[in-house]
Motif scaffolding. Structure first.
Motif, PDB file in Angstrom:
ATOM      1  N   TYR A 156       0.755   5.731  -0.236  1.00 34.93           N
ATOM      2  CA  TYR A 156      -0.163   6.870  -0.170  1.00 34.93           C
ATOM      3  C   TYR A 156       0.447   8.152  -0.674  1.00 34.93           C
ATOM      4  CZ  TYR A 156       1.253   9.913   3.823  1.00 34.93           C
ATOM      5  OH  TYR A 156       1.847  10.827   4.652  1.00 34.93           O
ATOM      6  N   THR A 171      -6.687  -4.666  -3.939  1.00 41.31           N
ATOM      7  CA  THR A 171      -5.967  -3.558  -4.550  1.00 41.31           C
ATOM      8  C   THR A 171      -6.886  -2.374  -4.817  1.00 41.31           C
ATOM      9  OG1 THR A 171      -6.342  -4.365  -6.794  1.00 41.31           O
ATOM     10  CG2 THR A 171      -4.342  -5.120  -5.679  1.00 41.31           C
ATOM     11  N   CYS A 177       0.462   0.715   5.280  1.00 44.48           N
ATOM     12  CA  CYS A 177       1.040   1.529   4.207  1.00 44.48           C
ATOM     13  C   CYS A 177       2.559   1.583   4.337  1.00 44.48           C
ATOM     14  CB  CYS A 177       0.454   2.928   4.287  1.00 44.48           C
ATOM     15  SG  CYS A 177       1.124   4.040   3.073  1.00 44.48           S
ATOM     16  N   SER A 236       0.856  -1.176   0.000  1.00 43.10           N
ATOM     17  CA  SER A 236       0.000   0.000   0.000  1.00 43.10           C
ATOM     18  C   SER A 236       0.895   1.228   0.000  1.00 43.10           C
ATOM     19  CB  SER A 236      -0.877   0.031   1.250  1.00 43.10           C
ATOM     20  OG  SER A 236      -1.761  -1.064   1.230  1.00 43.10           O
ATOM     21  N   ILE A 288      -3.551   4.598  -1.554  1.00 43.16           N
ATOM     22  CA  ILE A 288      -4.305   5.260  -0.493  1.00 43.16           C
ATOM     23  C   ILE A 288      -4.282   6.753  -0.792  1.00 43.16           C
ATOM     24  CG2 ILE A 288      -4.405   5.803   1.959  1.00 43.16           C
ATOM     25  CD1 ILE A 288      -2.939   3.174   2.496  1.00 43.16           C
ATOM     26  N   GLN A 336      -1.939  -1.269  -3.816  1.00 47.35           N
ATOM     27  CA  GLN A 336      -3.082  -0.534  -3.308  1.00 47.35           C
ATOM     28  C   GLN A 336      -2.763   0.941  -3.063  1.00 47.35           C
ATOM     29  OE1 GLN A 336      -4.222  -1.002   0.775  1.00 47.35           O
ATOM     30  NE2 GLN A 336      -6.395  -0.731   0.284  1.00 47.35           N
ATOM     31  N   TYR A 342      -3.162   0.831   7.985  1.00 48.49           N
ATOM     32  CA  TYR A 342      -3.409   0.236   6.668  1.00 48.49           C
ATOM     33  C   TYR A 342      -2.211  -0.527   6.128  1.00 48.49           C
ATOM     34  CZ  TYR A 342      -7.462   3.329   6.637  1.00 48.49           C
ATOM     35  OH  TYR A 342      -8.636   3.962   6.946  1.00 48.49           O
TER      36      TYR A 342
END
Length: 416
Positions: free
Chosen positions: A39, A121, A193, A37, A71, A69, A191
């Motif tokens: 972001y 995802t 991340c 993940s 964010i 994924q 998350y």
RNA sequence: GGAGGGGUUGGGGAGCGGUCAAACCCAUCAGACUGUAAAUCUGACGCCUCAGGCUUCACAGGUUCGAAUCCUGUCCCCUCCA
């Protein structure tokens, strides 16, 4: 920059997205092992993002396309403070209502460009107000504050610049970088991340987050920044006479959006194709190699691709058709900005100058008079020479009147 | 709290009693050249009922035939000292 294994980083490298990265090799290893993940934070200081954020948005798109994924972090909490980076002056403080409204507007872009949802995802949108609003001062200071020294904070550009110019930097703003670092750590915890991306001006903030997460919660996080996107003549990209190039339709009509890309300088075509479209690289190389008038084809392809992505296929088609009709055939495309005037008024006759102002082709009558004097005003493609002349319904051609200010700005007037 | 400096047309920045709608640079707009590019050249760039008029130089008053320019007060900004 060769030898990267992960698809995502390969794409980013090939398309010139990467400016700096922390431990690229380790990140590459991690990303080629499995989905991660990542972001990017967005300010919600307006109801729409503009092209300045487009590089970041495209990165998230590539991220998702290559199986990771994204964010999207909305700065609901941090917008209440204002990032001092690149700002000489403090921003105005924003209320909760404005922030919520802005977030809703910004969301529309991501709805179109990312798949948001609950899947592995699927992208998620997160508001940092979720954790920032509830922070308690003393516990926060004890948990996070101990990991920052003022000595170091003072060395960051965002701070130093202000201080060097002897401009005030409030304590509130001074805290911005700490909160952004905290965001990264929280996203890591909540998350999973592992990566923060952003513009090159975010480097300091990103690195802070990585260090904080390492010290305070033993996470190993990564950072990656994009270069500052400037046009070939060294200007910051995305500003035009009429203002910023907004991504949302209600801030900037698709036709104008398309025109912005169509008017790209020759020297920028390749760069823009790489960063703002998903056209395959071999095609990009072919297009940017075009010379002379032929490069105009590349610009049209660029404009179509970006417009289709941000505004939809239909909008892109319409804008292109309108441009073609207007510029190549000297006609008047349907997608041109249109103004309606009362039929009776047109019947009676309207002064040309007034009509141009009405159509938004001049800010004041004086400006339109000047335009006419300099030979830049046209009515149905005929030069207007007299500022006193009157336009009546006899000027209607096909139920409309085409007004032009210079070569590029056109508008239609229709009676109602 | 004390001592200085300053607020000028989009930005920067001249002007410091009339010749000021206010130099110059940048940005912007138009014209020429082109390819709806760049560069270059030319012109424009407060508003209007446009060969004339009106409103501007932080704000409010005042002096003067006449003020962006001088005086008084208010607000804001900056520097130095405490």
């Amino acid at each position: 920059m060769t030898g990267l294994k992960s698809e995502f980083l390969q794409i980013l490298t090939e398309r010139d997205f990467i400016h700096q990265a922390t431990d690229l090799a380790a990140l590459d290893a991690k990303m080629s092992e499995g989905p991660i993940s990542a972001y990017i934070g967005f300010d919600c200081t307006a109801r729409s993002l503009h092209v300045g954020s487009l590089v970041q948005i495209m990165m998230l798109r590539w991220l998702q396309k290559s199986g990771h994924q994204p964010i999207v972090l909305m700065g609901g909490g941090t917008s209440k403070i204002g990032d001092p980076s690149g700002r000489d002056e403090s921003r105005q403080l924003m209320t909760n209502e404005i922030i919520a409204d802005n977030m809703a507007g910004i969301r529309t872009v991501f709805d179109r460009l990312l798949t948001l949802g609950d899947g592995k995802t699927d992208a998620v949108m997160v508001n940092n107000g979720e954790w920032l609003d509830a922070l308690e001062y003393i516990p926060f200071l004890r948990e996070v504050g101990t990991h920052f020294t003022i000595n170091r904070m003072l060395t960051f550009d965002s701070v130093k610049l202000r201080l060097d110019r002897e401009q005030p930097l409030t304590f509130l703003e001074f805290n911005y970088m700490i909160l952004q670092a905290y965001d990264f750590m929280e996203l890591g915890k909540r998350y999973g991340c592992a990566l923060q991306m952003g513009g090159s001006d975010q480097w300091g903030n990103i690195v802070n987050g990585i260090e904080l997460a390492r010290r305070a919660s033993s996470q190993h996080l990564f950072g990656l920044t994009t270069p500052l996107i400037t046009t070939a003549d060294g200007k910051k990209m995305g500003k035009t006479a009429s203002g910023a190039i907004w991504l949302n339709e209600d801030h900037l009509p698709a036709y104008d959006f398309w025109q912005f890309w169509r008017n790209t300088q020759d020297a920028d075509v390749g760069k823009f194709l790489r960063l703002f479209t998903e056209i395959p690289m071999n095609e990009v190389r072919r297009l940017e190699a075009l010379e002379g008038a032929e490069i105009n084809d590349a610009k049209i392809i660029l404009a179509n691709a970006v417009t289709a992505l941000i505004r939809g296929e239909e909008a892109a088609r319409l804008a292109e058709a309108t441009a073609k009709e207007t510029f190549e055939q000297g006609g008047a495309g349907a997608d041109l900005p249109t103004v309606t005037v009362p039929g009776a008024a047109l019947e009676a006759g309207i002064n040309v100058v007034d009509l141009f102002v009405e159509a938004g082709l001049g800010a004041s009558k004086g400006e339109v008079r000047r335009l006419i004097k300099q030979g830049g005003a046209k009515l149905n493609d005929e030069k207007v020479t007299d500022t006193e002349s009157t336009v009546t319904s006899s000027a209607l051609a096909g139920g409309q009147i085409k007004l032009s200010a210079g070569k590029k700005r056109h508008a239609l007037v229709r009676p109602e």
